[in-house]
Write an enzyme that holds these catalytic residues in place. Sequence first.
Site, mmCIF file in Angstrom:
data_model
loop_
_atom_site.group_PDB
_atom_site.id
_atom_site.type_symbol
_atom_site.label_atom_id
_atom_site.label_comp_id
_atom_site.label_asym_id
_atom_site.label_seq_id
_atom_site.Cartn_x
_atom_site.Cartn_y
_atom_site.Cartn_z
ATOM 1 N N ALA A 1 0.830 -1.210 0.000
ATOM 2 C CA ALA A 1 0.000 0.000 0.000
ATOM 3 C C ALA A 1 0.861 1.254 0.000
ATOM 4 O O ALA A 1 0.500 2.272 0.570
ATOM 5 C CB ALA A 1 -0.906 -0.011 1.226
ATOM 6 N N ARG B 1 -2.841 8.508 -10.688
ATOM 7 C CA ARG B 1 -4.025 8.702 -11.535
ATOM 8 C C ARG B 1 -5.307 8.973 -10.751
ATOM 9 O O ARG B 1 -6.340 9.297 -11.325
ATOM 10 C CB ARG B 1 -4.204 7.490 -12.469
ATOM 11 C CG ARG B 1 -3.216 7.527 -13.620
ATOM 12 C CD ARG B 1 -3.603 6.558 -14.707
ATOM 13 N NE ARG B 1 -3.313 5.191 -14.351
ATOM 14 C CZ ARG B 1 -4.082 4.155 -14.683
ATOM 15 N NH1 ARG B 1 -5.209 4.343 -15.345
ATOM 16 N NH2 ARG B 1 -3.727 2.938 -14.344
ATOM 17 N N GLN C 1 8.063 1.896 3.220
ATOM 18 C CA GLN C 1 8.886 1.830 2.006
ATOM 19 C C GLN C 1 9.037 3.286 1.540
ATOM 20 O O GLN C 1 8.120 3.858 0.956
ATOM 21 C CB GLN C 1 8.182 0.999 0.928
ATOM 22 C CG GLN C 1 9.034 0.824 -0.312
ATOM 23 C CD GLN C 1 8.243 0.288 -1.502
ATOM 24 O OE1 GLN C 1 7.032 0.482 -1.614
ATOM 25 N NE2 GLN C 1 8.939 -0.378 -2.418
ATOM 26 N N TYR D 1 -2.569 -6.757 -2.563
ATOM 27 C CA TYR D 1 -2.452 -5.316 -2.844
ATOM 28 C C TYR D 1 -3.553 -4.561 -2.100
ATOM 29 O O TYR D 1 -4.708 -4.979 -2.122
ATOM 30 C CB TYR D 1 -2.637 -5.027 -4.336
ATOM 31 C CG TYR D 1 -1.566 -5.525 -5.272
ATOM 32 C CD1 TYR D 1 -0.370 -6.039 -4.804
ATOM 33 C CD2 TYR D 1 -1.763 -5.441 -6.652
ATOM 34 C CE1 TYR D 1 0.600 -6.482 -5.684
ATOM 35 C CE2 TYR D 1 -0.794 -5.880 -7.539
ATOM 36 C CZ TYR D 1 0.389 -6.403 -7.056
ATOM 37 O OH TYR D 1 1.333 -6.833 -7.937
ATOM 38 N N GLY E 1 0.937 -8.139 -16.163
ATOM 39 C CA GLY E 1 1.997 -9.133 -16.307
ATOM 40 C C GLY E 1 1.399 -10.428 -16.850
ATOM 41 O O GLY E 1 0.273 -10.785 -16.501
ATOM 42 N N GLU F 1 6.537 -9.033 -17.263
ATOM 43 C CA GLU F 1 5.811 -7.770 -17.259
ATOM 44 C C GLU F 1 5.566 -7.333 -18.706
ATOM 45 O O GLU F 1 6.379 -7.607 -19.596
ATOM 46 C CB GLU F 1 6.620 -6.709 -16.503
ATOM 47 C CG GLU F 1 6.641 -6.948 -15.008
ATOM 48 C CD GLU F 1 5.237 -7.102 -14.433
ATOM 49 O OE1 GLU F 1 4.439 -6.165 -14.531
ATOM 50 O OE2 GLU F 1 4.937 -8.186 -13.893
ATOM 51 N N SER G 1 -47.370 20.556 19.162
ATOM 52 C CA SER G 1 -46.682 20.968 17.947
ATOM 53 C C SER G 1 -45.894 22.235 18.177
ATOM 54 O O SER G 1 -46.310 23.110 18.934
ATOM 55 C CB SER G 1 -47.706 21.241 16.839
ATOM 56 O OG SER G 1 -48.355 20.042 16.510
HETATM 57 C C1 UD1 Z 1 1.696 -5.440 -10.924
HETATM 58 C C2 UD1 Z 1 2.411 -6.708 -11.355
HETATM 59 C C3 UD1 Z 1 1.758 -7.238 -12.631
HETATM 60 C C4 UD1 Z 1 0.284 -7.472 -12.388
HETATM 61 C C5 UD1 Z 1 -0.383 -6.224 -11.859
HETATM 62 C C6 UD1 Z 1 -1.793 -6.513 -11.429
HETATM 63 C C7 UD1 Z 1 4.759 -6.527 -10.686
HETATM 64 C C8 UD1 Z 1 6.130 -6.188 -11.109
HETATM 65 N N1 UD1 Z 1 3.809 -6.405 -11.599
HETATM 66 O O1 UD1 Z 1 1.935 -4.477 -11.925
HETATM 67 O O2 UD1 Z 1 2.369 -8.443 -13.036
HETATM 68 O O3 UD1 Z 1 -0.348 -7.912 -13.586
HETATM 69 O O4 UD1 Z 1 0.319 -5.699 -10.718
HETATM 70 O O5 UD1 Z 1 -2.437 -5.339 -11.076
HETATM 71 O O6 UD1 Z 1 4.551 -6.904 -9.551
HETATM 72 N N2 UD1 Z 1 3.528 -0.986 -4.691
HETATM 73 C C9 UD1 Z 1 4.227 -0.626 -3.568
HETATM 74 N N3 UD1 Z 1 5.525 -0.262 -3.696
HETATM 75 C C10 UD1 Z 1 6.171 -0.249 -4.880
HETATM 76 C C11 UD1 Z 1 5.444 -0.615 -6.034
HETATM 77 C C12 UD1 Z 1 4.132 -0.983 -5.902
HETATM 78 O O7 UD1 Z 1 3.682 -0.628 -2.468
HETATM 79 O O8 UD1 Z 1 7.358 0.096 -4.905
HETATM 80 C C13 UD1 Z 1 2.118 -1.374 -4.559
HETATM 81 C C14 UD1 Z 1 1.189 -0.395 -5.261
HETATM 82 O O9 UD1 Z 1 0.753 0.610 -4.383
HETATM 83 C C15 UD1 Z 1 0.055 -1.290 -5.709
HETATM 84 C C16 UD1 Z 1 0.727 -2.638 -5.931
HETATM 85 O O10 UD1 Z 1 1.927 -2.601 -5.202
HETATM 86 O O11 UD1 Z 1 -0.922 -1.468 -4.702
HETATM 87 C C17 UD1 Z 1 0.994 -2.926 -7.399
HETATM 88 O O12 UD1 Z 1 1.857 -1.943 -7.907
HETATM 89 P P1 UD1 Z 1 1.690 -1.358 -9.373
HETATM 90 O O13 UD1 Z 1 2.747 -0.368 -9.605
HETATM 91 O O14 UD1 Z 1 0.293 -0.936 -9.587
HETATM 92 O O15 UD1 Z 1 2.018 -2.665 -10.247
HETATM 93 P P2 UD1 Z 1 1.680 -2.897 -11.759
HETATM 94 O O16 UD1 Z 1 2.669 -2.196 -12.580
HETATM 95 O O17 UD1 Z 1 0.257 -2.619 -12.017
#
Ligand code: UD1
Length: 451
Positions: A9, A15, A75, A103, A140, A154, A387
């Site tokens: 999270a 977006r 993080q 997620y 992915g 990916e 009333s």
């Molecule tokens: C990711 C997956 C992809 C999958 C997709 C599904 C990877 C590399 N890719 O891609 O295979 O099809 O989700 O929705 O895992 N987050 C963090 N810290 C970070 C990066 C992300 O907490 O450094 C969290 C984001 O807030 C989010 C989730 O992880 O809740 C997914 O991250 P996001 O960047 O949306 O991944 P995708 O590129 O969509």
Amino acid sequence: MSIALVILAAGKGTRMESDLPKVLHKIGGAPMLHHAMQAGSSLSPERIIVVAGHGAEAVTKAAQDYDPDCTAVIQSEQNGTGHAVDQAREALADFEGDVIVLYGDTPFISHETLEDMAVARSRADIVVLGFEAADPARYGRLVAEGDRLDKIVEYKDASEAERAITLCNSGVIAADRKTLFELIGKIGNDNASGEYYLTDIVGLAREDGLTATVVTCPEAETLGINSRAELARAEAIFQTRARAELTGNGVTMQAPNTVFLSFDTTIGRDAEIEPNVVFGPGVTVESGARIRAFSHLEGAHVSRGAVVGPYARLRPGAELAEDVHVGNFVEIKNAYLGEGAKANHLSYIGDADIGEAANIGAGTITCNYDGVFKHRTEIGARAFIGSNTMLVAPVRVGDEALTGSGSVITADVPDGALALGRARQETKTGYGRKLMDMLRAKKRKLTEGAS
Ligand code: UD1
Ligand code: CA
């Protein structure tokens, strides 16, 4: 098997175009983070680790509101999903069992699906949740051979042939804690995004002779929220499910699509909900109660046989005993209405205790606020409030007492008494007609002067 959840999270959610961290946007009145935590709760996790980053303080607070025992890790830079999970390494160092990664922005993974994954772990070292995507877009891709998962690519890094695969990665992954963190330690960031991809653990595991498999679920469960439009779609899905659950449990709704529910709305069997009713968080409606059209309820409890609305508003702390009637344009806040009490028209009842079978006349107002403090109003059993009575709190009207219409009640009224707090009427014989004649004569004079 002991289970720990790691909920990602930390992302910004660019977006969403919002100052609020993405996972705190609400669905059915609860932050989407709570929905994700609730999804994972079916596995009775021993530990929950939430990886926070953007808006970490607010995200941590929200996570602990849902489960005071959960741990938040920070993080500070979002270097990818692999890096995100790695932040939980220390918090789980002494944990023996499976880790399931979820997620925070993917609220609809079902309990059945997570249970399927837990079961599948007995036949593979890594279990990935996949789905057949109608439009695989930028997800992915799962490179699999029947049950056997070879790797996840990916979209950005995929070949044409890999992009043609429609089996996609939901992001949910399960593995033994030790295996997971060993594999994460080997992930590099030499890819199109320059990020540490959690998804790389599958290929790395296979190189080490470990096994990986896919469990699939309907695409609807994997809906991730990245924009307000997707948030609205998620809300619609939530509402559709919540309505279906209520009708399935024996609640009557003539127009379910116009009734809006919250994550914790509880409605008993044979209750009836008319069209266009909104339930905010914290509402319980007991069996056989009736909520009539265009009412708005939050933080309220409605007992058996009670009738609310049309056009009623119940605010937090409204507690209605059995057979209470609350009618049109009546607002109730932080007040108890005893069995069979009635407030049928145009009233404000705030910070009050109303005795059983009391009757609150149209236009009654509890004047509960002096500009600084709130005060309580007490009304006894079977009292009759005329009333347009103003009850200036703190004040008590006794059992079976009456107040005259239009009274401003500033002092306690004993049991059985009648209180009149208004100017006495004066009647002047013949004066009505005399006044009208005077006014008409004046008007005649003015129009003559003008012509
Ligand atoms: C990711 C997956 C992809 C999958 C997709 C599904 C990877 C590399 N890719 O891609 O295979 O099809 O989700 O929705 O895992 N987050 C963090 N810290 C970070 C990066 C992300 O907490 O450094 C969290 C984001 O807030 C989010 C989730 O992880 O809740 C997914 O991250 P996001 O960047 O949306 O991944 P995708 O590129 O969509
Ligand atoms: Ca995403």
